[in-house]
Scaffold this motif. Structure first.
Motif, short mmCIF file in Angstrom:
data_model
loop_
_atom_site.label_atom_id
_atom_site.label_comp_id
_atom_site.label_asym_id
_atom_site.label_seq_id
_atom_site.Cartn_x
_atom_site.Cartn_y
_atom_site.Cartn_z
N MET A 61 0.92 -1.18 0.15
CA MET A 61 -0.09 -0.07 0.06
C MET A 61 0.93 1.22 -0.10
SD MET A 61 -3.06 0.79 0.10
CE MET A 61 -4.28 -0.47 1.13
N ALA A 62 1.82 1.29 0.89
CA ALA A 62 2.74 2.27 0.86
C ALA A 62 3.61 2.59 -0.45
CB ALA A 62 3.87 2.15 1.92
N LEU A 63 3.97 1.39 -1.31
CA LEU A 63 4.39 1.56 -2.43
C LEU A 63 3.43 1.85 -3.72
CD1 LEU A 63 6.82 -1.48 -2.14
CD2 LEU A 63 7.60 1.10 -1.98
N SER A 64 2.16 2.09 -3.54
CA SER A 64 1.04 2.52 -4.61
C SER A 64 1.01 1.34 -5.43
CB SER A 64 1.61 3.82 -5.19
OG SER A 64 1.75 4.93 -4.30
N ALA A 65 0.95 0.29 -5.05
CA ALA A 65 1.03 -0.95 -5.67
C ALA A 65 -0.46 -1.10 -6.60
CB ALA A 65 0.90 -2.51 -5.01
#
Length: 328
Positions: free
Chosen positions: A169-173
């Motif tokens: 989620m933090a990596l904008s997957a």
């Protein structure tokens, strides 16, 4: 365990077609599903074995991002040199979850879709709206130390258990999905999940027969990658609070920030407004408190889990302080 049909899929199309009708479930590693079947919580009429499909590769995209096949094991994903070099927060999150044996079997897509570890969901003798809609939520007014303070509802306050999903989620997957009709689509990971509202038993936007075939990571964000997990014991425990952070400094100020949280909500939690609080600002205790205030603006404790508001505030401050002063 109840009787069920078994079908070994020969292709993605074969898998989605057989899963589109009836109470069917896909199975690969089975590290969550088999336990739920043994407890008579999941009652599939048909298991579609996708473990032999060619979905176990990690490939580089032209922009430097990665396409991670749905069947890549958690162990292989954590060990991949490209993940360790460019998406360190993901590797750290994976290694903090479960045990080595489970990481060898658990798959990328299965990890995203694992179900809550709520005490009451796992106990068929007690009411649970996620297990039996309309029966009630035993956690509200019950033992709720591990439960959600964000995103819950009067029907359910269970948390999502994944560490990997928080980092993604933090990596904008994004997730790549194939439908039973042969149509493919991509959607941000944040749009895969549904908050409980009045229908806590519906956890994702996936339709019958939909199969996650890959997870897509965008071009890596340079900066400091941290995954910090606070739990009751050092291994094989789910997060009370976790923070995934990618922080890029621009001189003495924060140039870019990505944050996601685990242990707080029914889905991996990302609030872009918290990130906006940080960007362009100089690191300070006052700034960390301001970010936490924004994160917790709508938080609601239920008694035993009230401590999570304090715990996530302190964990976030620790992570941001570390990320703003040293390379990770």
């Amino acid at each position: 365990m109840r009787p069920f049909e078994y079908h070994r899929a020969g292709s993605v199309a074969d898998a989605t077609t057989h899963a589109a009708s009836g109470a069917a479930r896909f199975i690969a590693g089975g590290t969550n599903l088999l336990d739920l079947m043994k407890l008579d919580i999941e009652r599939p009429e048909r298991l579609i074995d996708i473990s032999r499909l060619p979905l176990d590769a990690i490939e580089e995209n032209e922009d430097g991002g990665l396409r991670i096949g749905a069947l890549v094991s958690n162990a292989d994903l954590a060990a991949d040199l490209r993940v360790r070099r460019d998406h360190g927060v993901l590797s750290r999150a994976l290694l903090s979850g479960a045990s080595g044996q489970l990481r060898n079997k658990a798959t990328t897509a299965g990890n995203l879709l694992q179900r809550t570890r709520c005490y009451y969901f796992y106990n068929p003798a007690l009411p649970c709206n996620k297990r039996e809609p309309g029966s009630g939520c035993s956690a509200i007014g019950g033992r709720n130390r591990i439960h959600a303070i964000l995103g819950g509802s009067a029907q359910c306050i269970a948390t999502h258990p994944s560490d990997m999903a928080v980092a993604m989620m933090a990596l904008s997957a994004e997730v790549e999905v194939m439908s039973a009709g042969g149509e493919g689509r991509r959607l941000p990971l944040a749009e895969l999940y549904r908050l409980p509202g009045d229908t806590p038993h519906i956890e994702t936007v996936l339709n019958p027969g939909d199969l996650i075939t890959a997870v897509l990571l965008p071009a890596p964000l340079k900066g400091r990658h941290i995954y910090r997990k606070v739990r009751d014991r050092a291994s094989y425990a789910f997060a009370l609070v976790s923070v995934a952070a990618v922080i890029k400094m621009d001189g003495a100020t924060i140039g870019a920030a990505r944050l996601a949280f685990g242990g707080l909500a029914p889905m991996p939690w990302r609030d872009r407004a918290v990130e906006d609080v940080l960007i362009g600002q100089s690191p300070s205790s006052a700034l960390w408190n301001k970010a936490a205030d924004r994160l917790l603006a709508e938080a609601k404790g239920y008694g035993e889990n009230d401590f999570k508001s304090v715990l996530v505030r302190k964990t976030l401050a620790s992570v941001l302080s570390d990320a703003s002063v040293r390379e990770i």
